[in-house]
Design a protein around this motif. Structure first.
Motif, PDB file in Angstrom:
ATOM      1  N   ARG A  64      89.465  15.609  -3.354  1.00 38.33           N
ATOM      2  CA  ARG A  64      90.225  14.711  -3.713  1.00 38.33           C
ATOM      3  C   ARG A  64      90.823  13.480  -2.896  1.00 38.33           C
ATOM      4  N   VAL A  65      90.944  12.428  -3.420  1.00 38.40           N
ATOM      5  CA  VAL A  65      91.534  11.263  -2.651  1.00 38.40           C
ATOM      6  C   VAL A  65      92.603  11.030  -3.400  1.00 38.40           C
ATOM      7  N   PRO A  66      93.736  10.685  -2.380  1.00 38.65           N
ATOM      8  CA  PRO A  66      95.175  10.244  -3.082  1.00 38.65           C
ATOM      9  C   PRO A  66      94.848   8.888  -3.559  1.00 38.65           C
ATOM     10  N   THR A  67      95.842   8.562  -4.714  1.00 40.89           N
ATOM     11  CA  THR A  67      96.093   7.395  -5.404  1.00 40.89           C
ATOM     12  C   THR A  67      97.576   7.245  -5.506  1.00 40.89           C
ATOM     13  N   THR A  68      97.799   6.052  -5.744  1.00 36.13           N
ATOM     14  CA  THR A  68      98.946   5.355  -5.848  1.00 36.13           C
ATOM     15  C   THR A  68      99.494   5.465  -7.388  1.00 36.13           C
ATOM     16  N   THR A  69      98.494   5.724  -8.287  1.00 39.72           N
ATOM     17  CA  THR A  69      98.939   5.717  -9.707  1.00 39.72           C
ATOM     18  C   THR A  69      99.019   6.919 -10.317  1.00 39.72           C
ATOM     19  N   GLY A  70      98.717   8.019  -9.677  1.00 36.26           N
ATOM     20  CA  GLY A  70      99.187   9.363 -10.248  1.00 36.26           C
ATOM     21  C   GLY A  70      98.020  10.003 -10.853  1.00 36.26           C
ATOM     22  N   ALA A  71      96.756   9.109 -11.003  1.00 36.98           N
ATOM     23  CA  ALA A  71      95.576   9.714 -11.670  1.00 36.98           C
ATOM     24  C   ALA A  71      94.938  10.619 -10.319  1.00 36.98           C
ATOM     25  N   TYR A  72      93.873  11.472 -10.930  1.00 34.85           N
ATOM     26  CA  TYR A  72      93.438  12.326 -10.185  1.00 34.85           C
ATOM     27  C   TYR A  72      92.017  11.766  -9.768  1.00 34.85           C
ATOM     28  N   ARG A  73      91.609  11.703  -8.556  1.00 35.74           N
ATOM     29  CA  ARG A  73      90.400  10.792  -8.008  1.00 35.74           C
ATOM     30  C   ARG A  73      89.914  11.919  -6.979  1.00 35.74           C
ATOM     31  N   PHE A  74      88.627  12.209  -7.501  1.00 33.93           N
ATOM     32  CA  PHE A  74      87.804  13.118  -6.719  1.00 33.93           C
ATOM     33  C   PHE A  74      86.441  12.510  -6.338  1.00 33.93           C
ATOM     34  N   ILE A 125      87.633  10.198 -11.829  1.00 31.46           N
ATOM     35  CA  ILE A 125      88.836   9.795 -12.204  1.00 31.46           C
ATOM     36  C   ILE A 125      89.337  10.355 -13.572  1.00 31.46           C
ATOM     37  N   GLY A 126      90.414  11.264 -13.305  1.00 34.00           N
ATOM     38  CA  GLY A 126      90.813  12.008 -14.344  1.00 34.00           C
ATOM     39  C   GLY A 126      92.439  11.628 -14.534  1.00 34.00           C
TER      40      GLY A 126
END
Length: 167
Positions: A98-108, A118-119
């Motif tokens: 998992r990579v943190p995002t500022t948009t709230g999307a889940y990024r792996f 991107i989920g």
């Protein structure tokens, strides 16, 4: 006599040109043999990169996604751990971080394979970061993994309040 010496010298020069490729091959042969013996040595399983190792998904919860253009993939989560997931794409399993995002999307991501997932609760998207193109788009599931992940994340963020003690 001069004629004989010139012929011998000519034969020696011609012979050296004819035999020089053999001499070069003989000089390079031991080097190539050493290089090939090193190449044959297998890399121990422990020394492989964590992204290369195939994850164990026997006890994980799986989510099947159907994408446009007939593509499909499966995501595996292990309990409430949403920092790592496994993804089955084209008959191979990949460990995704998992990579943190500022948009709230889940990024792996799996940097070794070049995959980015991107989920969002409505859909998912699989990208190839090396080629800069989409591999799967509009991926949907009957029970999206992101909905379960959001619920698990909210449970961790807000602890259950203790009930009031009655006297």
């Amino acid at each position: 006599m001069n004629q004989l010496l010139s012929r011998i010298a000519g034969l020696m020069i011609a012979g050296s040109f004819a035999l020089s490729p053999c001499a070069v091959q003989a000089e390079n042969a031991p080097i190539k043999a050493k290089a090939s013996s090193k190449a044959k040595k297998a890399i121990p399983e422990e020394s492989k990169d964590a992204d290369e190792a195939e994850p164990d998904v026997r006890e994980d919860k799986n989510y099947d996604y159907t994408c446009e253009l007939g593509n499909s993939l499966t995501m595996y989560t292990h309990g409430d751990n949403i920092e790592h997931i496994a993804m089955r794409w084209k008959k191979h399993l990949y460990l995704m971080h998992r990579v943190p995002t500022t948009t709230g999307a889940y990024r792996f991501e799996n940097p070794k394979a070049g995959f980015i997932w991107i989920g969002i609760p409505a859909k998912g998207l699989l990208l190839d970061s090396r080629k800069g193109q989409q591999l799967a788009n509009e991926c949907t599931s009957t029970v999206p993994m992101m909905a379960d992940a959001t619920a698990a994340e909210n449970q961790v963020a807000t602890p259950v309040e203790a009930s009031a003690v009655t006297k």
